[in-house]
Motif scaffolding. Structure first.
Motif, PDB file in Angstrom:
ATOM      1  N   GLU A  24      -4.670  34.870  30.994  1.00 52.77           N
ATOM      2  CA  GLU A  24      -3.159  35.274  32.664  1.00 52.77           C
ATOM      3  C   GLU A  24      -2.757  34.049  32.518  1.00 52.77           C
ATOM      4  O   GLU A  24      -3.447  33.325  33.605  1.00 52.77           O
ATOM      5  CB  GLU A  24      -3.797  35.555  32.853  1.00 52.77           C
ATOM      6  N   THR A  84       8.596  29.160  24.691  1.00 50.05           N
ATOM      7  CA  THR A  84       7.614  29.717  24.574  1.00 50.05           C
ATOM      8  C   THR A  84       6.102  28.916  24.682  1.00 50.05           C
ATOM      9  O   THR A  84       6.160  27.927  24.377  1.00 50.05           O
ATOM     10  CB  THR A  84       7.581  30.090  23.352  1.00 50.05           C
ATOM     11  N   ALA A  95       3.228  33.315  25.100  1.00 48.20           N
ATOM     12  CA  ALA A  95       4.002  33.809  26.490  1.00 48.20           C
ATOM     13  C   ALA A  95       5.237  33.743  26.648  1.00 48.20           C
ATOM     14  O   ALA A  95       5.258  32.294  26.267  1.00 48.20           O
ATOM     15  CB  ALA A  95       3.036  33.942  27.085  1.00 48.20           C
ATOM     16  N   LYS A 149       1.733  36.220  32.245  1.00 49.39           N
ATOM     17  CA  LYS A 149       2.167  36.441  31.742  1.00 49.39           C
ATOM     18  C   LYS A 149       0.799  36.825  30.937  1.00 49.39           C
ATOM     19  O   LYS A 149      -0.138  35.698  31.261  1.00 49.39           O
ATOM     20  CB  LYS A 149       3.224  36.003  30.591  1.00 49.39           C
ATOM     21  N   ARG A 150       0.734  37.538  29.979  1.00 41.25           N
ATOM     22  CA  ARG A 150      -0.633  37.678  28.871  1.00 41.25           C
ATOM     23  C   ARG A 150      -0.417  37.201  28.083  1.00 41.25           C
ATOM     24  O   ARG A 150       0.597  37.293  27.823  1.00 41.25           O
ATOM     25  CB  ARG A 150      -1.513  38.970  29.309  1.00 41.25           C
ATOM     26  N   LEU A 151      -1.403  36.209  27.540  1.00 46.63           N
ATOM     27  CA  LEU A 151      -0.765  35.667  26.504  1.00 46.63           C
ATOM     28  C   LEU A 151      -1.658  35.927  25.254  1.00 46.63           C
ATOM     29  O   LEU A 151      -2.526  35.696  24.964  1.00 46.63           O
ATOM     30  CB  LEU A 151      -1.427  34.034  26.175  1.00 46.63           C
TER      31      LEU A 151
END
Length: 644
Positions: A555, A565, A586, A599-601
């Motif tokens: 996260e 990205t 992400a 953001k979750r990767l």
């Protein structure tokens, strides 16, 4: 059994990379590597700023820009000038002032040395130029030309009888000095010529004095000096250049009614110094291009205002101690002169550092104290003046063992974080580089020191690093990136215009091609070439010491950066096998008006039995973009069984 996971938080990497300790043993606020990033106002790293060629015209240099200097000829910083010299066979100098066009600079004496061996000092509105030429003199840019400092003594005058009369046959001596006047005021003066003895015949009207050949150094007048004992001389006439004779018909008893001549030695010429520096109201010169001169001697000019006649262009050897010697023939040649810092100047040799502190005494104008007799600087360009973490003045320099700082805390080694690129095993500094070993530049707005040095390179720097003064953290700019190829560097105005801006950014002479002057911390690529930036964390044990574990998706908390990205690759057990690796991405584009994004990767989870993990996070490839990371959260847990 299911693995019980808990968050592992990486929220501060500002101590930068650690190239000394094993990757599993470094501190939690350090990382194993940091490539093309910095930690300015970021806890987990920003992608560094790019480089951009400055928008200027008319430059006549044709080679690699190899020396660079910011000269301010007065009190107004908006009148700053950029002086550059290239590495042509006969180096070419150009000056940028009052606009965006360079202009060629004229040398009185053509350079015979290297374009990367020019050194500069701003003093009393002039710019001192230390360089090698066929004439053994120091030089100044005076706004018109790069001319010789001071004035040379002329040859001897010729004296004959003239006319018919009864001019007394009293023995006397004549000599001359060259001068430069402006508005009737003398602003430069030479030492006296050798004297000519003369006794009139007794049957003439005057002693006819013929000027020696002009020295051709911009002189406007010549002074006639006379004496009855060849010891005490008086100025009996000042004659304009172009008039080559003067007739002296005065009685010798009247000579003493004229101004007393200056003491011999008061206008001693400055040597062809290798290094120079301005200490408030006097110039310091270190080393000499004349090999028979003492190389570890620092000469001291007269104090500006002591006579108002080219004080910074003369050495007074008549009554004062005009030099300081620093262990002649010991610990290598002189390598640099820098300051002021904490009221002192630092003189560097290959393996020594000396502190020079002004005393206010003419008998001993500087006290010299050895700071170190084991390390020194590799060159003048590898020394830069800046601040320490709390704002005290400091000098940063590159030694044969890597970077040091001298300041209120003394002499400190600061290179542990990049030691693998300095002393090995990753790479070592080439101390035999032919054109430059290392370069340094302090960037005050971000409180960073930028260093460049050569690894596997014979001519000069091809590797770079950024040192964060406030945190002590290091990041690397690798060999092959254009940022890393700097022949020289200097601060200069962010905005180049008729009035130069007061905000300054590092500028470099980029050595990948001819006439490349690039401004740093500008844009998101290196003058059109993208680069890859990323951070590699230390190796963590997600299950605890000696226990297998696994991790879930990362996260990420980061600043919003539209279209960017971020890629994270999680590697288990120091790269043991392809099955122990996972990659997630992400997109940092905002959904609404938010300035930060969590953001979750997806895909970065690494399941199975792993004892150690490391994370590489940032760009997946070279790309022109910008990002800043705040926090990395990893869900990890143990498998409740020991390693086998």
């Amino acid at each position: 059994m299911p693995v019980a996971k808990k968050p592992f938080v990486i929220e501060d990497l500002r101590k930068g990379r650690n190239g000394y300790d094993p990757s599993w043993a470094i501190e939690d606020d350090q990382c194993a590597d940091a490539i093309n990033v910095d930690f300015y106002k970021s806890r987990c790293g920003n992608k560094r700023g790019g480089m951009l060629a400055i928008g200027t015209t008319a430059i006549t240099c044709t080679g690699v820009i190899s020396s660079m200097y910011r000269h301010v000829p007065g009190a107004n910083e908006t009148a700053a000038e950029m002086h550059v010299v290239d590495d042509s066979a006969t180096p070419i100098a150009n000056r940028l002032a009052g606009g965006t066009s360079f202009a060629a600079m004229t040398f009185k004496d053509a350079p015979t040395g290297n374009g990367w061996d020019f050194r500069f000092a701003s003093i009393n509105g002039k710019c001192g130029y230390a360089y090698k030429s066929a004439t053994a003199r120091f030089h100044y840019w005076d706004g018109t030309t790069i001319r010789r400092a001071g004035l040379a003594a002329s040859g001897v005058v010729a004296v004959t009888n003239t006319g018919g009369g009864t001019y007394a046959a009293v023995p006397r001596y004549y000599r001359e000095r060259s001068t430069v006047q402006s508005g009737g005021v003398t602003i430069r003066r030479s030492e006296p010529s050798a004297s000519t003895a003369f006794t009139p015949s007794g049957g003439g009207t005057a002693a006819h004095i013929t000027q020696a050949s002009v020295i051709n150094e911009g002189e406007t007048h010549w002074e006639v000096e006379a004496s009855t004992d060849n010891v005490t001389f008086y100025v009996i006439a000042t004659v304009v250049i172009g008039t080559t004779t003067y007739d002296d018909s005065a009685a010798t008893t009247s000579y003493s009614s004229n101004p007393l001549s200056e003491l011999t030695g008061k206008y001693t010429l400055q040597k062809p110094y290798i290094f120079c520096a301005a200490d408030q109201n006097r110039l310091l010169g270190f080393g000499s291009y004349t090999t028979t001169d003492k190389q570890n001697r620092i000469e001291i000019s007269a104090v500006i205002g002591s006579s108002n006649i080219s004080d910074e262009e003369r050495v007074d050897t008549s009554q004062v101690n005009s030099y300081v010697d620093l262990d002649e023939n010991d610990s290598g040649d002189p390598t640099g002169l820098h300051g002021p810092v904490l009221g002192s100047f630092l003189a560097f040799k290959a393996r020594q550092v000396w502190q020079l502190t002004a005393t206010g005494s003419t008998d001993r104008p500087y006290r010299q104290d050895a700071i170190s007799k084991s390390v020194g600087a590799v060159g003048q360009e590898a020394i830069t003046r800046g601040d320490d973490a709390i704002g005290n003045a400091a000098v940063y320099y590159w030694s044969h063992r890597g970077p040091y700082r001298w300041g209120i805390a003394g002499n400190e080694y600061i290179g542990k974080g990049i030691e693998d690129y300095v002393l090995g095993p990753t790479a070592t500094v080439n101390l035999s580089a032919s054109k430059r070993i290392a370069v340094a530049c302090y960037y005050p707005d971000k409180r960073q020191v930028w260093f460049w040095w050569g690894v596997g390179e014979t001519t000069g720097p091809n590797m770079g690093a950024i040192f964060d003064v406030q945190t002590g953290g290091w990041t690397i700019v690798p060999s092959g990136d254009l940022w890393a190829a700097a022949r020289c560097a200097a601060l200069f105005s962010n905005t180049i215009a008729t009035a130069m801006s007061r905000d300054l950014k590092p500028h470099i002479g980029q050595s990948g091609g001819a006439v490349r002057i690039w401004k740093g911390d500008t844009g998101t690529d290196d003058n059109g070439t993208a680069y890859k930036a990323y951070i590699v964390t230390k190796d963590f044990e997600p299950g605890g010491q000696g226990v297998y574990g696994e991790v879930g998706d990362i996260e990420l908390l980061a600043k919003v950066s539209s279209g960017v990205t971020i890629t994270a690759t999680v590697t288990g057990d120091f790269g043991e096998g392809t099955t122990k690796q996972a990659t997630g991405t992400a997109l940092l584009t905002a959904i609404g008006t938010e300035t930060r994004i969590s953001k979750r990767l997806e895909g970065s989870a690494l399941s199975g039995d792993v004892k150690f993990i490391r994370i590489q996070i940032g760009d997946a490839a070279a790309v022109s973009n910008s990002w800043s990371l705040d926090r990395i959260v990893v869900m990890g847990g143990r498998n409740d069984r020991l390693s086998t």
